[in-house]
Design a protein around this motif. Structure first.
Motif, PDB file in Angstrom:
ATOM      1  N   THR A   1      51.600  45.438  49.533  1.00 36.35           N
ATOM      2  CA  THR A   1      50.020  45.041  49.781  1.00 36.35           C
ATOM      3  C   THR A   1      49.141  45.346  48.440  1.00 36.35           C
ATOM      4  N   ALA A   2      48.028  44.948  48.472  1.00 32.11           N
ATOM      5  CA  ALA A   2      47.170  45.221  47.106  1.00 32.11           C
ATOM      6  C   ALA A   2      46.559  46.762  47.537  1.00 32.11           C
ATOM      7  N   ARG A   3      46.290  47.245  48.626  1.00 33.91           N
ATOM      8  CA  ARG A   3      46.093  48.587  48.943  1.00 33.91           C
ATOM      9  C   ARG A   3      47.049  49.503  48.386  1.00 33.91           C
ATOM     10  N   GLY A   4      48.409  49.200  48.898  1.00 32.85           N
ATOM     11  CA  GLY A   4      49.307  49.868  48.268  1.00 32.85           C
ATOM     12  C   GLY A   4      49.629  50.036  46.822  1.00 32.85           C
ATOM     13  N   ARG A   5      49.400  48.734  46.178  1.00 34.01           N
ATOM     14  CA  ARG A   5      49.547  48.677  44.942  1.00 34.01           C
ATOM     15  C   ARG A   5      48.609  49.617  44.037  1.00 34.01           C
ATOM     16  N   GLN A   6      47.258  49.464  44.745  1.00 29.10           N
ATOM     17  CA  GLN A   6      46.419  50.203  44.061  1.00 29.10           C
ATOM     18  C   GLN A   6      46.652  51.767  43.972  1.00 29.10           C
ATOM     19  N   GLU A   7      46.946  52.109  45.203  1.00 29.81           N
ATOM     20  CA  GLU A   7      47.402  53.695  45.409  1.00 29.81           C
ATOM     21  C   GLU A   7      48.397  54.053  44.232  1.00 29.81           C
ATOM     22  N   ASN A   8      49.275  53.043  44.149  1.00 33.64           N
ATOM     23  CA  ASN A   8      50.556  53.354  43.336  1.00 33.64           C
ATOM     24  C   ASN A   8      49.982  53.473  41.921  1.00 33.64           C
ATOM     25  N   ASP A   9      49.083  52.472  41.557  1.00 31.37           N
ATOM     26  CA  ASP A   9      48.493  52.605  40.117  1.00 31.37           C
ATOM     27  C   ASP A   9      47.954  53.698  39.832  1.00 31.37           C
ATOM     28  N   GLU A  10      47.307  54.176  40.882  1.00 29.60           N
ATOM     29  CA  GLU A  10      46.535  55.535  40.609  1.00 29.60           C
ATOM     30  C   GLU A  10      47.199  56.632  40.410  1.00 29.60           C
ATOM     31  N   TYR A  11      48.543  56.681  40.736  1.00 26.80           N
ATOM     32  CA  TYR A  11      49.555  57.648  40.755  1.00 26.80           C
ATOM     33  C   TYR A  11      50.528  57.373  39.411  1.00 26.80           C
TER      34      TYR A  11
ATOM     35  N   ASP B   1      57.642  38.864  52.536  1.00 28.50           N
ATOM     36  CA  ASP B   1      58.384  38.412  51.467  1.00 28.50           C
ATOM     37  C   ASP B   1      57.902  39.386  50.230  1.00 28.50           C
ATOM     38  N   ASP B   2      58.735  40.298  49.758  1.00 27.66           N
ATOM     39  CA  ASP B   2      58.375  41.350  48.937  1.00 27.66           C
ATOM     40  C   ASP B   2      57.771  40.874  47.498  1.00 27.66           C
ATOM     41  N   GLU B   3      58.537  39.643  47.034  1.00 22.45           N
ATOM     42  CA  GLU B   3      57.986  39.276  45.701  1.00 22.45           C
ATOM     43  C   GLU B   3      56.680  38.506  45.826  1.00 22.45           C
ATOM     44  N   LEU B   4      56.498  37.839  46.799  1.00 20.26           N
ATOM     45  CA  LEU B   4      55.108  37.123  46.951  1.00 20.26           C
ATOM     46  C   LEU B   4      54.078  38.153  47.117  1.00 20.26           C
ATOM     47  N   ASP B   5      54.495  39.048  47.812  1.00 19.53           N
ATOM     48  CA  ASP B   5      53.278  40.097  48.237  1.00 19.53           C
ATOM     49  C   ASP B   5      53.100  40.937  47.038  1.00 19.53           C
ATOM     50  N   GLU B   6      53.903  41.097  46.119  1.00 19.29           N
ATOM     51  CA  GLU B   6      53.724  41.935  44.760  1.00 19.29           C
ATOM     52  C   GLU B   6      52.728  40.941  43.898  1.00 19.29           C
ATOM     53  N   HIS B   7      53.182  39.621  43.650  1.00 14.18           N
ATOM     54  CA  HIS B   7      52.291  38.963  42.889  1.00 14.18           C
ATOM     55  C   HIS B   7      50.931  38.717  43.500  1.00 14.18           C
ATOM     56  N   LEU B   8      50.923  38.775  44.629  1.00 12.65           N
ATOM     57  CA  LEU B   8      49.319  38.617  45.238  1.00 12.65           C
ATOM     58  C   LEU B   8      48.801  39.876  45.104  1.00 12.65           C
ATOM     59  N   SER B   9      49.304  40.923  45.380  1.00 14.19           N
ATOM     60  CA  SER B   9      48.579  42.393  45.027  1.00 14.19           C
ATOM     61  C   SER B   9      48.004  42.488  43.444  1.00 14.19           C
ATOM     62  N   HIS B  10      48.899  42.178  42.611  1.00 11.24           N
ATOM     63  CA  HIS B  10      48.648  42.026  41.174  1.00 11.24           C
ATOM     64  C   HIS B  10      47.552  41.259  41.004  1.00 11.24           C
TER      65      HIS B  10
END
Length: 169
Positions: A155-165, A92-101
């Motif tokens: 995922t949280a890990r992917g979100r963190q990588e995207n935040d860094e870039y 669930d893309d939307e839930l995954d986005e909220h959880l990673s945030h």
């Protein structure tokens, strides 16, 4: 397992150690481990409860296959466990986005405020999906899990990588 004699042995990534499955089966059946080193043999006790976690071989659990086929584990070894829980994560893309945030919010500048905002968004999402299941409303933020084909999980890990870039706001 010898070190946890009389206690609990926790094994993570059980699926990543197929070469040890035979030895673990013997240890779980006999409740002892035989060691031969430098011409000496010893039988050590391994009376322990084993808690193991494994991922499906294909990355996603296939409901059309058996547990042994999904985990690439012998039935003999699987039968040594008293309980077997299958936990499935429905993409669930939307839930995954909220959880990673929510997971990453406390890290970085303004952590407390970001955590509070992420928590509010996550709770709002859950309240909305609960209401949607009861048939009270439709859609949330235009996205969700619709669409076909393979999607990259947020995922949280992917979100963190995207935040860094700087790919996320």
């Amino acid at each position: 397992m010898v070190l946890s004699d009389g206690g609990v042995c926790c094994v993570d990534e059980f699926d990543k150690m197929p070469n040890e499955h035979k030895a673990l089966l013997e240890a779980m059946e006999q409740q002892s481990v035989s060691v031969a080193k430098a011409g000496l043999t010893a039988t050590l006790p391994s009376r322990t409860a084993v808690v193991a976690a494994a991922n499906p071989a294909a990355g996603l659990y296939n409901r059309a296959k058996t547990v042994t086929e999904n985990l690439k584990m012998s039935l003999a070894l699987l039968s040594r466990f008293d309980l077997c829980f299958i936990m499935m994560d429905t993409p669930d893309d939307e839930l995954d986005e909220h959880l990673s945030h929510h997971v990453l919010a406390p890290h970085g500048q303004g952590g407390a405020l970001r955590l509070k905002q992420a928590r509010q968004k996550l709770l709002a999402y859950h309240a909305h999906t609960d209401a949607e299941e009861e048939g009270q409303c439709e859609g949330f933020g235009g996205g969700g899990s619709g669409g076909g084909g393979k999607r990259k999980r947020k995922t949280a890990r992917g979100r963190q990588e995207n935040d860094e870039y700087g790919e996320y706001g």
